[in-house]
Design an enzyme around this catalytic site. Structure first.
Site, short mmCIF file in Angstrom:
data_model
loop_
_atom_site.label_atom_id
_atom_site.label_comp_id
_atom_site.label_asym_id
_atom_site.label_seq_id
_atom_site.Cartn_x
_atom_site.Cartn_y
_atom_site.Cartn_z
N ALA A 16 -4.62 -9.56 5.64
CA ALA A 16 -4.36 -10.98 5.36
C ALA A 16 -5.05 -11.43 4.08
CB ALA A 16 -4.83 -11.83 6.54
N CYS A 47 -3.22 0.87 10.58
CA CYS A 47 -2.27 1.36 11.59
C CYS A 47 -1.92 2.83 11.36
CB CYS A 47 -1.01 0.51 11.59
SG CYS A 47 -1.29 -1.20 12.12
N ASP A 293 -6.22 -11.27 11.83
CA ASP A 293 -6.70 -10.94 13.17
C ASP A 293 -7.82 -11.84 13.68
OD1 ASP A 293 -4.88 -8.93 13.00
OD2 ASP A 293 -6.32 -7.28 13.03
N ASN A 315 -0.07 -10.07 7.37
CA ASN A 315 0.53 -10.19 6.05
C ASN A 315 1.32 -11.49 5.90
OD1 ASN A 315 0.40 -7.69 4.04
ND2 ASN A 315 0.24 -6.90 6.13
#
Length: 578
Positions: A16, A47, A293, A315
């Site tokens: 982010a 990820c 998050d 994002n």
């Protein structure tokens, strides 16, 4: 001469934060942008870390590279993007009145103050590490950062036994990664299913089968009690049910939003435990935004605040924050909880409300389970997908979907995401003009087929039970007759124990063999023939008939293979041609 540039400080340099910074620079070349990141690496794709441990790529720095192979480090962002990134720098406190952040250089220990006109908190999350005995032993790690991945990779190269604690996304991905490295894997999940917040039990049960098929010792309803070791290194884990050897332990029981900086600054924390934000992603202080998050979102279907930490959402958050900081009045409407995961040869995806969620919200859900090949069955490489649709009975509006199988589930779930976002009904889904060619889909795509089955169910044409309901009925009512209407050849290959075989092509001639006072549940591989059998039986006056949704492909319980001990049908029985 005084510098009047507007100063934007961003705390957090992964998804982010870096998205916000990059978008800010594109929109306004005059902004003074500073990104603070506590870790050594920035802008990495976390990820991908399980796939590094599996060995699908060799260099860990690839998770920090652009598609062109350029390393996204502080120098890259300074030269290419035109803003400052400070790795190894911790934000200690926010003085909202003075609009400044107290920071510390972790290498030197030097503290300083950084002023801001607007502040973005993208502080991410932290792994949940319960205060259990042995949690600090060497060899016990979460998987959050590239540094964690480095340590786990080093351990995996020598380990023989691994225990994974938690059956969420990271737990499942790490189970596959470690099994692919030849390590014996035990997976502990305290609930009675994996992916408990994502899948209904019947769909999760198919994931359980896939894990066990690939050698994972899956232990459900087993909570970790303690971790034991020798000479400071882990050797085993203990639950109420037993002891399991372990050279390494992956803690994957979930994450919590990292909100300590926000809480100490007096910002509002939402009901989820994440930072409360409005549609513009502003916190309770209009000069401070939160993204990724550490921030909560709104569920598009329930309207409730939720915490679903995903890189895709982070994002999007970053872009919305940047647009608002540049006066573009952008809104983030919310999420559907869409996600996907690969579990060995099983692809799993979901979006929207589960059946249980819908029921808890009082939405009166109607569901259907439908199986089909992911492309024309005559085209090489066709593989099955199983689709569960959830809709509201009165409005017929789609509420959620779960899709899994060895076939292509991604395009189906993405189509369903669009339908859910736009508030489509089951009837609208059934008439969508989806692209067709044999290499990609059947003329009636699995989505269309699933929607039509659900329409038939809503209209009272199809009477059905899902596999869980069938199993419960068989356990409660021994008179229920499970009727296999596949061909003898299919039955010889794999079958449900205790089912009676009468191929569909022989059914009309053998109606007299079936009891009219018992519940009859026809099924086949996909249950298209099972539905046809239901109609034949009803036309013949049988009243207690419901076909099994999803067919044998969706049956998550015991299956029998190998030679049949006794003939299931008389010699010369008519075979059904699929």
């Amino acid at each position: 001469m005084q510098d009047n540039k507007r100063r934007i400080v961003i705390v957090g340099g992964v998804a982010a934060g870096m998205k916000a910074a990059s978008r800010l620079r594109r929109l306004d070349p005059e902004l003074e942008i500073t990104v603070l990141e506590r870790g050594r690496r920035v802008s990495y794709g976390a990820c991908a870390l399980p796939y590094y441990i599996e060995g699908l790529f060799e260099e860990l720095d690839e998770v920090m590279q652009t598609p062109a192979g350029v390393l996204r480090d502080a120098e890259f962002f300074r030269k290419v993007k035109g803003f400052e990134v400070r790795p190894g720098t911790e934000a200690l406190a926010v003085d909202r009145a003075a609009k400044r952040v107290r920071i510390r250089d972790l290498a030197s220990g030097t503290e300083s103050v950084l002023p801001y006109d607007a502040l973005v908190l993208a502080t991410g999350n932290r792994p949940i590490l319960p205060p259990l005995p042995g949690i600090d032993l060497a060899g016990v790690h979460p998987l959050k950062s590239p540094e964690d991945a480095e340590q786990l990779m080093e351990l995996a190269q020598q380990a023989r036994h691994a225990v994974i604690v938690g059956g969420g996304l990271i737990g499942l991905e790490m189970a596959e990664a470690l099994r692919k490295r030849g390590i014996a894997v035990t997976l502990l999940e305290m609930k009675d299913q994996v992916l408990a917040s994502a899948l209904d039990f019947g769909m999760a049960a198919l994931v359980h089968r896939e894990l066990r098929k690939n050698g994972v010792d899956l232990r459900l309803s087993e909570a970790l009690q303690r971790i034991e070791g020798e000479a400071g290194k882990v050797t085993r884990v203990i639950t109420a049910a037993g002891s399991y050897p372990a050279d390494l332990v992956v803690m994957a029981i979930g994450v919590r939003p990292e909100v300590s900086l926000a809480r100490e600054a007096g910002l509002e924390i939402g009901p989820t435990g994440a930072i409360a934000v409005n549609e513009r992603l502003q916190t309770s202080d209009p000069a401070i935004f939160a993204a990724g998050d550490c921030a909560e979102s709104t569920d598009l279907l329930s309207g409730k605040k939720v915490y679903v930490p995903l890189g895709s959402t982070a994002n999007k958050h970053g872009r919305v924050v940047a647009d608002n900081l540049c006066g573009r009045e952008e809104r983030f409407p919310g999420i559907l909880g869409s996600l996907s995961v690969k579990v060995f040869d099983l692809n799993v995806a979901r979006s929207g409300l589960s059946e249980e969620d819908a029921r808890l919200l009082g939405r009166d859900p109607v569901t259907v389970l439908a199986s089909a090949p992911d492309r024309a069955h005559i085209y090489p490489g066709a593989k099955p997908v199983i689709i569960k649709l959830v809709a509201e009975r009165a409005s017929r509006r789609l509420l959620g979907a779960q899709v899994l199988g060895s076939g292509a589930v991604d395009k189906r779930i993405d189509t369903l995401v669009a339908a859910l976002t736009l508030g489509a009904s089951v009837d609208q889904l059934a008439t969508m003009d989806l692209a067709y060619a044999p290499p990609f889909a059947s003329a009636m795509d699995p989505l269309i087929q699933a929607a039509n089955v659900l329409r038939n169910k809503l209209d009272g044409i199809a009477a059905s039970l899902d596999p869980l309901e069938v199993q419960q009925l068989r356990q409660q009512n021994r008179d229920a007759l499970l009727l296999d209407v596949r061909s003898p050849a299919e039955h010889a290959e794999i079958r449900i124990p205790g089912a009676t075989l009468i191929p569909l092509g022989a059914l009309r001639a053998r109606l007299a063999e079936l009891p009219r006072d018992r519940q009859i549940i026809p099924f086949c591989k996909l249950s298209l023939r099972g539905y046809e059998a239901q109609l034949i039986l009803q036309a013949a006056g049988f009243e207690k008939v419901r076909f099994m949704e999803g067919g044998i492909l969706a049956w998550p319980f015991e299956l029998e293979t190998g030679p049949i001990r006794e003939p299931a049908t008389p010699e010369g029985a008519i075979e059904q041609v699929a």
